[in-house]
Design an enzyme around this catalytic site. Structure first.
Site, mmCIF file in Angstrom:
data_model
loop_
_atom_site.group_PDB
_atom_site.id
_atom_site.type_symbol
_atom_site.label_atom_id
_atom_site.label_comp_id
_atom_site.label_asym_id
_atom_site.label_seq_id
_atom_site.Cartn_x
_atom_site.Cartn_y
_atom_site.Cartn_z
ATOM 1 N N ARG A 1 4.630 8.230 1.534
ATOM 2 C CA ARG A 1 4.981 7.663 0.115
ATOM 3 C C ARG A 1 6.915 7.162 -0.233
ATOM 4 O O ARG A 1 7.773 7.450 0.489
ATOM 5 C CB ARG A 1 4.811 8.416 -1.698
ATOM 6 C CG ARG A 1 3.621 8.650 -0.946
ATOM 7 C CD ARG A 1 3.706 9.707 -2.548
ATOM 8 N NE ARG A 1 4.050 9.190 -3.472
ATOM 9 C CZ ARG A 1 4.062 9.933 -4.972
ATOM 10 N NH1 ARG A 1 3.640 10.980 -4.989
ATOM 11 N NH2 ARG A 1 4.140 9.332 -5.728
ATOM 12 N N SER A 2 6.667 5.803 -0.914
ATOM 13 C CA SER A 2 8.498 5.138 -1.158
ATOM 14 C C SER A 2 8.443 4.505 0.510
ATOM 15 O O SER A 2 10.189 4.628 0.098
ATOM 16 C CB SER A 2 9.370 5.616 -1.572
ATOM 17 O OG SER A 2 8.141 6.930 -2.742
ATOM 18 N N ARG A 3 7.795 4.745 1.642
ATOM 19 C CA ARG A 3 8.541 4.337 2.905
ATOM 20 C C ARG A 3 8.931 4.755 3.083
ATOM 21 O O ARG A 3 10.081 4.492 4.768
ATOM 22 C CB ARG A 3 8.625 2.180 2.128
ATOM 23 C CG ARG A 3 7.820 1.188 1.794
ATOM 24 C CD ARG A 3 6.609 1.237 2.886
ATOM 25 N NE ARG A 3 6.111 0.278 2.767
ATOM 26 C CZ ARG A 3 4.572 0.216 2.199
ATOM 27 N NH1 ARG A 3 4.678 1.369 1.369
ATOM 28 N NH2 ARG A 3 4.309 -0.827 1.725
ATOM 29 N N LEU A 4 9.295 5.941 2.948
ATOM 30 C CA LEU A 4 10.062 7.146 3.239
ATOM 31 C C LEU A 4 9.154 8.148 4.394
ATOM 32 O O LEU A 4 8.616 9.190 4.859
ATOM 33 C CB LEU A 4 10.456 8.475 3.010
ATOM 34 C CG LEU A 4 11.445 7.328 1.726
ATOM 35 C CD1 LEU A 4 11.830 8.811 0.739
ATOM 36 C CD2 LEU A 4 12.691 6.933 2.626
ATOM 37 N N LYS B 1 0.914 -1.264 -0.227
ATOM 38 C CA LYS B 1 0.336 -0.232 -0.090
ATOM 39 C C LYS B 1 0.700 1.222 0.295
ATOM 40 O O LYS B 1 2.016 1.136 0.841
ATOM 41 C CB LYS B 1 -0.736 0.274 1.060
ATOM 42 C CG LYS B 1 -1.586 1.567 1.139
ATOM 43 C CD LYS B 1 -2.541 1.236 2.502
ATOM 44 C CE LYS B 1 -3.531 3.021 2.508
ATOM 45 N NZ LYS B 1 -4.259 2.836 4.149
#
Length: 213
Positions: free
Chosen positions: A189-192, A10
């Protein structure tokens, strides 16, 4: 399974959390996020995972409901003779976690645990629905029982014994976690992801730091 669970992903894109947005006091930050979870009408926004440690150093978790919050700490109520009650009596430290999936947020809290006063436990117990008060007498929580009949029979016996006015059982009451560390996680977003940790300082106040996701 029709779908490989390793492929489930997700993208978190709802919000952000930075130092300028956050409160300098973690309690105020938590109250702000909890108010937003309540306003969003999330399913059981008051549910939190409680982690304790047993005699062999093995952790265990379960979901409980927050029932009080102020400068003294976070309160929930339970059977003192349950597994969590016994573990907390031996090792009075715990961790709590709130996961508000729809808001893409997690709050983690760690600290020392103490029992609430008998007066606080009495007040909350008598605010509960009658069935819940009878259930506190009927359930030998965390013990092995042969069937559900034990619970139903126990509740009926408690109702007859107390004539619909059960007092608080001596083995039932509140715990309060006194926070020493908070962490607020906001999905990005982007797992950041955004992670802010608050650590209580010996001289008072809180140290706020950003953690790598």
């Amino acid at each position: 399974m029709n779908q490989n669970i390793a492929d489930l992903r997700k993208s978190y894109e709802q919000d952000e959390l930075d130092e300028a947005q956050s409160e300098p006091d973690p309690l105020a930050q938590f109250e702000h996020w909890l108010a937003q979870a309540l306003k969003a009408e999330l399913p059981e926004p008051n549910a939190m995972t409680l982690a304790t440690v047993g005699a062999e150093g093995r952790p265990s978790t379960r979901v409980v409901l927050i029932k009080g919050l102020d400068a003294r700490g976070i309160v929930w109520y339970t059977n003192y003779e349950s597994r969590k009650g016994i573990e907390l009596a031996a090792h009075p430290f715990a961790a709590l976690q709130f996961h508000w999936v729809e808001l893409e947020r997690v709050v983690r809290i760690e600290g020392r645990v103490e029992k609430t006063s008998a007066e606080d436990s009495d007040a909350y117990f008598h605010s509960r629905p009658l069935d819940s008060r009878l259930g506190a007498w009927a359930s030998p929580q965390s013990r092995v029982i042969p069937s559900r009949t034990v619970l139903v029979t126990g509740a009926a016996k408690a109702a007859a014994r107390f004539l619909g006015q059960p007092p608080r059982p001596p083995h039932w009451g509140g715990f309060r976690l006194i926070p020493e560390r908070w962490e607020f996680w906001q999905g990005r977003r982007s797992r950041l992801h955004d992670r802010l940790r608050y650590t209580q300082q010996p001289e008072g106040g809180w140290l706020r730091e950003r953690l790598a996701p």
